[in-house]
Each structure stands twice: as structure tokens, then as C-alpha cells.
Design a protein around this motif. Structure first.
Motif, PDB file in Angstrom:
ATOM      1  N   ALA A   1       0.853  -1.188   0.000  1.00 13.57           N
ATOM      2  CA  ALA A   1       0.000   0.000   0.000  1.00 13.57           C
ATOM      3  C   ALA A   1       0.892   1.242   0.000  1.00 13.57           C
ATOM      4  O   ALA A   1       1.987   1.241   0.561  1.00 13.57           O
ATOM      5  CB  ALA A   1      -0.889   0.003   1.229  1.00 13.57           C
ATOM      6  N   GLY A   2       0.429   2.307  -0.668  1.00 14.23           N
ATOM      7  CA  GLY A   2       1.197   3.546  -0.708  1.00 14.23           C
ATOM      8  C   GLY A   2       2.123   3.657  -1.893  1.00 14.23           C
ATOM      9  O   GLY A   2       2.779   4.688  -2.070  1.00 14.23           O
ATOM     10  N   THR A   3       2.189   2.602  -2.733  1.00 11.63           N
ATOM     11  CA  THR A   3       3.037   2.647  -3.922  1.00 11.63           C
ATOM     12  C   THR A   3       2.326   3.417  -5.027  1.00 11.63           C
ATOM     13  O   THR A   3       1.163   3.153  -5.322  1.00 11.63           O
ATOM     14  CB  THR A   3       3.352   1.223  -4.423  1.00 11.63           C
ATOM     15  N   TYR A   4       3.019   4.373  -5.635  1.00 10.20           N
ATOM     16  CA  TYR A   4       2.451   5.132  -6.752  1.00 10.20           C
ATOM     17  C   TYR A   4       2.917   4.505  -8.061  1.00 10.20           C
ATOM     18  O   TYR A   4       4.107   4.535  -8.381  1.00 10.20           O
ATOM     19  CB  TYR A   4       2.863   6.599  -6.681  1.00 10.20           C
ATOM     20  N   ILE A   5       1.973   3.940  -8.789  1.00  7.00           N
ATOM     21  CA  ILE A   5       2.315   3.296 -10.059  1.00  7.00           C
ATOM     22  C   ILE A   5       2.725   4.345 -11.083  1.00  7.00           C
ATOM     23  O   ILE A   5       3.597   4.124 -11.916  1.00  7.00           O
ATOM     24  CB  ILE A   5       1.130   2.455 -10.584  1.00  7.00           C
ATOM     25  N   ARG A   6       2.115   5.530 -11.025  1.00  3.63           N
ATOM     26  CA  ARG A   6       2.501   6.632 -11.920  1.00  3.63           C
ATOM     27  C   ARG A   6       3.980   6.958 -11.746  1.00  3.63           C
ATOM     28  O   ARG A   6       4.718   7.151 -12.713  1.00  3.63           O
ATOM     29  CB  ARG A   6       1.680   7.883 -11.597  1.00  3.63           C
ATOM     30  N   THR A   7       4.378   7.042 -10.478  1.00  2.00           N
ATOM     31  CA  THR A   7       5.775   7.377 -10.177  1.00  2.00           C
ATOM     32  C   THR A   7       6.707   6.251 -10.623  1.00  2.00           C
ATOM     33  O   THR A   7       7.817   6.512 -11.118  1.00  2.00           O
ATOM     34  CB  THR A   7       5.935   7.635  -8.668  1.00  2.00           C
ATOM     35  N   LEU A   8       6.243   5.016 -10.481  1.00  4.69           N
ATOM     36  CA  LEU A   8       7.040   3.874 -10.925  1.00  4.69           C
ATOM     37  C   LEU A   8       7.297   3.961 -12.428  1.00  4.69           C
ATOM     38  O   LEU A   8       8.432   3.767 -12.895  1.00  4.69           O
ATOM     39  CB  LEU A   8       6.310   2.574 -10.573  1.00  4.69           C
ATOM     40  N   CYS A   9       6.276   4.297 -13.199  1.00  3.92           N
ATOM     41  CA  CYS A   9       6.434   4.439 -14.654  1.00  3.92           C
ATOM     42  C   CYS A   9       7.406   5.574 -14.990  1.00  3.92           C
ATOM     43  O   CYS A   9       8.249   5.444 -15.889  1.00  3.92           O
ATOM     44  CB  CYS A   9       5.084   4.698 -15.308  1.00  3.92           C
ATOM     45  N   ALA A  10       7.279   6.685 -14.270  1.00  5.81           N
ATOM     46  CA  ALA A  10       8.170   7.828 -14.505  1.00  5.81           C
ATOM     47  C   ALA A  10       9.611   7.479 -14.150  1.00  5.81           C
ATOM     48  O   ALA A  10      10.550   7.841 -14.870  1.00  5.81           O
ATOM     49  CB  ALA A  10       7.696   9.030 -13.698  1.00  5.81           C
ATOM     50  N   ASP A  11       9.789   6.767 -13.037  1.00 11.72           N
ATOM     51  CA  ASP A  11      11.148   6.410 -12.596  1.00 11.72           C
ATOM     52  C   ASP A  11      11.791   5.393 -13.541  1.00 11.72           C
ATOM     53  O   ASP A  11      13.011   5.441 -13.779  1.00 11.72           O
ATOM     54  CB  ASP A  11      11.102   5.852 -11.173  1.00 11.72           C
ATOM     55  N   ILE A  12      11.000   4.478 -14.080  1.00 13.35           N
ATOM     56  CA  ILE A  12      11.528   3.519 -15.056  1.00 13.35           C
ATOM     57  C   ILE A  12      11.987   4.264 -16.308  1.00 13.35           C
ATOM     58  O   ILE A  12      13.058   3.988 -16.852  1.00 13.35           O
ATOM     59  CB  ILE A  12      10.464   2.451 -15.405  1.00 13.35           C
ATOM     60  N   GLY A  13      11.181   5.232 -16.741  1.00 16.67           N
ATOM     61  CA  GLY A  13      11.573   6.039 -17.893  1.00 16.67           C
ATOM     62  C   GLY A  13      12.884   6.768 -17.656  1.00 16.67           C
ATOM     63  O   GLY A  13      13.771   6.799 -18.516  1.00 16.67           O
ATOM     64  N   GLU A  14      13.015   7.348 -16.463  1.00 17.64           N
ATOM     65  CA  GLU A  14      14.241   8.072 -16.122  1.00 17.64           C
ATOM     66  C   GLU A  14      15.448   7.137 -16.121  1.00 17.64           C
ATOM     67  O   GLU A  14      16.536   7.503 -16.589  1.00 17.64           O
ATOM     68  CB  GLU A  14      14.083   8.735 -14.757  1.00 17.64           C
ATOM     69  N   LYS A  15      15.257   5.931 -15.595  1.00 17.08           N
ATOM     70  CA  LYS A  15      16.347   4.955 -15.546  1.00 17.08           C
ATOM     71  C   LYS A  15      16.796   4.557 -16.956  1.00 17.08           C
ATOM     72  O   LYS A  15      17.968   4.244 -17.183  1.00 17.08           O
ATOM     73  CB  LYS A  15      15.887   3.711 -14.768  1.00 17.08           C
ATOM     74  N   LEU A  16      15.870   4.634 -17.904  1.00 16.05           N
ATOM     75  CA  LEU A  16      16.175   4.295 -19.293  1.00 16.05           C
ATOM     76  C   LEU A  16      16.769   5.470 -20.062  1.00 16.05           C
ATOM     77  O   LEU A  16      17.108   5.348 -21.241  1.00 16.05           O
ATOM     78  CB  LEU A  16      14.898   3.819 -19.998  1.00 16.05           C
ATOM     79  N   GLY A  17      16.893   6.640 -19.401  1.00 13.11           N
ATOM     80  CA  GLY A  17      17.443   7.815 -20.062  1.00 13.11           C
ATOM     81  C   GLY A  17      16.425   8.583 -20.872  1.00 13.11           C
ATOM     82  O   GLY A  17      16.790   9.401 -21.729  1.00 13.11           O
ATOM     83  N   THR A  18      15.127   8.332 -20.578  1.00 14.75           N
ATOM     84  CA  THR A  18      14.075   9.041 -21.296  1.00 14.75           C
ATOM     85  C   THR A  18      13.012   9.452 -20.275  1.00 14.75           C
ATOM     86  O   THR A  18      13.314   9.646 -19.095  1.00 14.75           O
ATOM     87  CB  THR A  18      13.480   8.158 -22.417  1.00 14.75           C
ATOM     88  N   PHE A  19      11.772   9.597 -20.718  1.00 13.72           N
ATOM     89  CA  PHE A  19      10.664   9.892 -19.812  1.00 13.72           C
ATOM     90  C   PHE A  19       9.669   8.742 -19.837  1.00 13.72           C
ATOM     91  O   PHE A  19       9.702   7.903 -20.747  1.00 13.72           O
ATOM     92  CB  PHE A  19       9.947  11.184 -20.223  1.00 13.72           C
ATOM     93  N   GLY A  20       8.785   8.727 -18.864  1.00 14.29           N
ATOM     94  CA  GLY A  20       7.745   7.708 -18.830  1.00 14.29           C
ATOM     95  C   GLY A  20       6.508   8.218 -18.117  1.00 14.29           C
ATOM     96  O   GLY A  20       6.608   8.961 -17.133  1.00 14.29           O
ATOM     97  N   VAL A  21       5.341   7.828 -18.624  1.00 14.69           N
ATOM     98  CA  VAL A  21       4.076   8.167 -17.969  1.00 14.69           C
ATOM     99  C   VAL A  21       3.189   6.928 -17.936  1.00 14.69           C
ATOM    100  O   VAL A  21       3.352   6.010 -18.745  1.00 14.69           O
ATOM    101  CB  VAL A  21       3.313   9.309 -18.691  1.00 14.69           C
ATOM    102  N   MET A  22       2.267   6.911 -17.018  1.00 16.24           N
ATOM    103  CA  MET A  22       1.279   5.842 -16.948  1.00 16.24           C
ATOM    104  C   MET A  22       0.132   6.169 -17.897  1.00 16.24           C
ATOM    105  O   MET A  22      -0.394   7.279 -17.879  1.00 16.24           O
ATOM    106  CB  MET A  22       0.758   5.711 -15.513  1.00 16.24           C
ATOM    107  N   SER A  23      -0.245   5.212 -18.738  1.00 17.72           N
ATOM    108  CA  SER A  23      -1.297   5.451 -19.724  1.00 17.72           C
ATOM    109  C   SER A  23      -2.623   4.783 -19.350  1.00 17.72           C
ATOM    110  O   SER A  23      -3.678   5.159 -19.874  1.00 17.72           O
ATOM    111  CB  SER A  23      -0.850   4.963 -21.105  1.00 17.72           C
ATOM    112  N   SER A  24      -2.586   3.812 -18.467  1.00 15.11           N
ATOM    113  CA  SER A  24      -3.809   3.159 -17.994  1.00 15.11           C
ATOM    114  C   SER A  24      -3.476   2.424 -16.703  1.00 15.11           C
ATOM    115  O   SER A  24      -2.317   2.122 -16.423  1.00 15.11           O
ATOM    116  CB  SER A  24      -4.360   2.172 -19.037  1.00 15.11           C
ATOM    117  N   LEU A  25      -4.515   2.157 -15.921  1.00  7.42           N
ATOM    118  CA  LEU A  25      -4.297   1.433 -14.661  1.00  7.42           C
ATOM    119  C   LEU A  25      -5.549   0.644 -14.326  1.00  7.42           C
ATOM    120  O   LEU A  25      -6.649   1.193 -14.280  1.00  7.42           O
ATOM    121  CB  LEU A  25      -3.973   2.397 -13.518  1.00  7.42           C
ATOM    122  N   ARG A  26      -5.351  -0.639 -14.093  1.00  2.00           N
ATOM    123  CA  ARG A  26      -6.445  -1.508 -13.666  1.00  2.00           C
ATOM    124  C   ARG A  26      -6.000  -2.280 -12.430  1.00  2.00           C
ATOM    125  O   ARG A  26      -5.010  -3.030 -12.484  1.00  2.00           O
ATOM    126  CB  ARG A  26      -6.846  -2.468 -14.779  1.00  2.00           C
TER     127      ARG A  26
END
Length: 304
Positions: free
Chosen positions: A168-193
């Protein structure tokens, strides 16, 4: 009604919107939920009815599971595709590169809560400040990602899908953004179920449309699960009639006079307490200093 009904939340509804609809369908005001979902998110939203609302504060640490779509190459002010686009990046990632960075986000990790979140800073919700164009420094928070799987990724569109099982308390949006940053680009969450929460899955859920239909037929209550279903992971303790009466009235039970197993006699251990005929009375917490099972929360009438 007393118990739990699991709703498959539709997109563009807030959790409070769902509660409002269900109050009308159930004909009662006392309804709560076990954790909000963003309007763009869909999926498992357990609602607590009547006496079950007493369980809300005991469910904050339950794990959750999601199926999340993501898009690489851009970032927004909300970290998802509903927000204002801030930047773009032409760097293309390959599937193998994503697989290579995912281990960095498994296990115990730290996240900085997004500005568009309900986290409070100096008594104000971050999203309130964000809507005013104010960005403040946020403290990192520990979360746990138990499972993180790349289900699919299209290298042409730079979009994919992740399965995430987390605390609980994990932000999936932030996880997507952080993965993008780790890849040297950007990332956003496009859907969530959300596929699982509070021990319930999509198979347990009913859509709002079905809930309306069942309400019209007078059969909605058949989809209400007992409050005890929230705590099936806790060991069960069946007590005597006299002990049940004492527990109902708020009295602790001597461990020596109960059948609490030795492995459960740990300070703070939580057990489900059942009457002689198997009815759920409430939760008890082991107090080793007093050598008793104290009342943690009752879900029955006192003395009843």
C-alpha cells in the motif's frame, strides 16, 4: 447491510463517486472504501458497508496488484496521460533494456510522491498546491514492489504493459516515470487496472451497471460478503460461550484458558475470534505482558 461488496470501478469515476452511487443502491449512508483509485483507474474497489466500516483503519497495509499501461518518451505534470505534457524525448528503448532495469524497482525501494497526490505537506494536500502551480519538496517514502513483470512492449509506439504487485502507498505513476528516467528518457502511466486489493480479485467484483440491475431486482445483498472475509489471512480462534460474552463486552481473554496455538502467542499477533457456533465476533490482539487476547475491534453488538 453489513459486510463487503467489491465493485469494479469504471474509468472517470472517483472512489467517492462510486460510494455515492452505492449509498443510493444500498439505501444506507454508512459506506466506506479501502483505498482510493484515481479517476482514470479501473478495477477492484472493496466497499465497506455498515459495521464493516470499523475495519477501514485495519486494512491500510494490505498489498495490491495492478495491470498498468505505460508510455515512454514524454512526461506530464501528473505522471500520467491525463496531465499536461511538459517534455518529450526522442530516445527509443528496446524491450531488453526495459527488462534490464526492472530489477532496480523490485523489492524495497524509495519513491518521491507526485505533486498530484493526496499526501499532506504542512497540513495541505499536495494536489491542492499543484493546482495552484506550486511545487514543494517531498520526502522519499519506502515502498515494496513484490512483483514487477513486463507483459508486453511495442518498440515502435514505445508503449507497454506491466504487472505490479506492491505494498500500500506505492504510486504506479511514479514507478512508470522512474523507469523512464532509468532508461534515459521519460515515462508516464497510460492506464491502470487494479486486479487485486484487500484479498479480493476482479473475479469477486461486480460492475456498477450490474449493481444497479441487482438493486432493481432486490438481489444486491446477495453480492455482499461477510466482514470476516477481510481477515481470512488471520488465524481463527473459536471460544466458549462465556468467553464470547466477555469478548463482546470488551473484556480480554486469558491466553491460558483459550486454544491460541503457541506459534500465535506473539505480542501484537491478531486473531479472528469466533463464537461457539462459528459467528465472527471481531479481532483480538495478543498482549503477552497481560497474558491475554485483548479486544482489537468488535464487529458484533456488545453483549449480543
Amino acid at each position: 447491510m453489513n459486510g463487503v461488496i467489491v465493485i469494479d470501478k469504471p474509468r472517470d469515476f472517483t472512489s467517492f463517486d462510486v460510494v455515492a452511487v452505492m449509498r443510493r443502491l444500498c439505501g444506507q449512508k454508512k459506506i466506506g472504501h479501502t483505498g482510493t483509485l484515481d479517476p482514470m483507474a479501473t478495477g477492484v474497489l472493496p466497499l465497506l458497508l455498515g459495521k464493516a466500516t470499523r475495519a477501514a483503519s485495519l486494512l491500510d497495509d494490505t498489498d495490491k496488484e495492478y495491470r498498468a499501461g505505460f508510455q515512454l518518451g514524454c512526461c506530464t505534470d501528473t505522471q500520467d496521460t491525463t496531465g499536461k505534457k511538459l517534455q518529450e524525448c526522442g530516445i527509443k528503448a528496446q524491450k531488453a533494456q526495459i527488462e534490464a532495469v526492472l530489477p532496480y524497482f523490485r523489492g524495497n525501494i524509495w519513491q518521491i510522491p507526485p505533486m498530484y497526490s493526496a499526501v499532506q505537506k504542512n497540513g495541505q494536500r499536495l494536489y491542492t498546491l499543484a493546482r495552484q502551480g506550486i511545487e514543494v519538496e517531498r520526502d522519499k517514502r519506502p515502498v515494496t514492489v513484490y512483483e514487477l513483470i513486463l507483459n508486453e512492449f511495442d518498440e515502435n509506439t514505445q508503449s507497454g504493459v506491466l504487472t505490479v504487485r506492491c505494498s500500500a502507498g506505492t504510486y504506479i505513476r511514479t514507478l512508470c516515470a522512474d523507469i523512464g528516467e532509468k532508461l534515459g528518457t521519460f515515462g508516464v502511466m497510460s492506464s491502470l487496472r487494479r486486479t487485486r486489493a484487500a484479498g479480493f480479485s476482479l473475479e469477486d467484483a461486480v460492475s456498477l451497471e450490474d449493481a444497479k440491475r441487482l438493486s432493481g431486482q432486490g438481489t444486491l445483498e446477495e453480492r455482499v460478503r461477510p466482514t470476516e472475509s477481510l481477515f481470512l489471512s488471520r488465524p481463527a480462534l473459536r471460544v466458549t460461550g462465556a468467553q464470547a460474552q466477555r469478548f463482546r463486552n470488551g473484556g480480554g481473554l486469558s491466553l491460558e484458558r483459550t486454544s491460541v496455538l503457541p506459534q500465535n502467542q506473539k505480542d501484537g499477533a491478531v486473531l479472528r475470534v469466533l463464537s461457539p457456533d462459528g459467528n465472527f465476533l471481531g479481532l483480538g490482539a495478543v498482549d503477552m505482558e497481560k497474558a491475554e487476547l485483548s479486544v482489537l475491534r468488535l464487529f458484533c453488538e456488545a453483549g449480543g
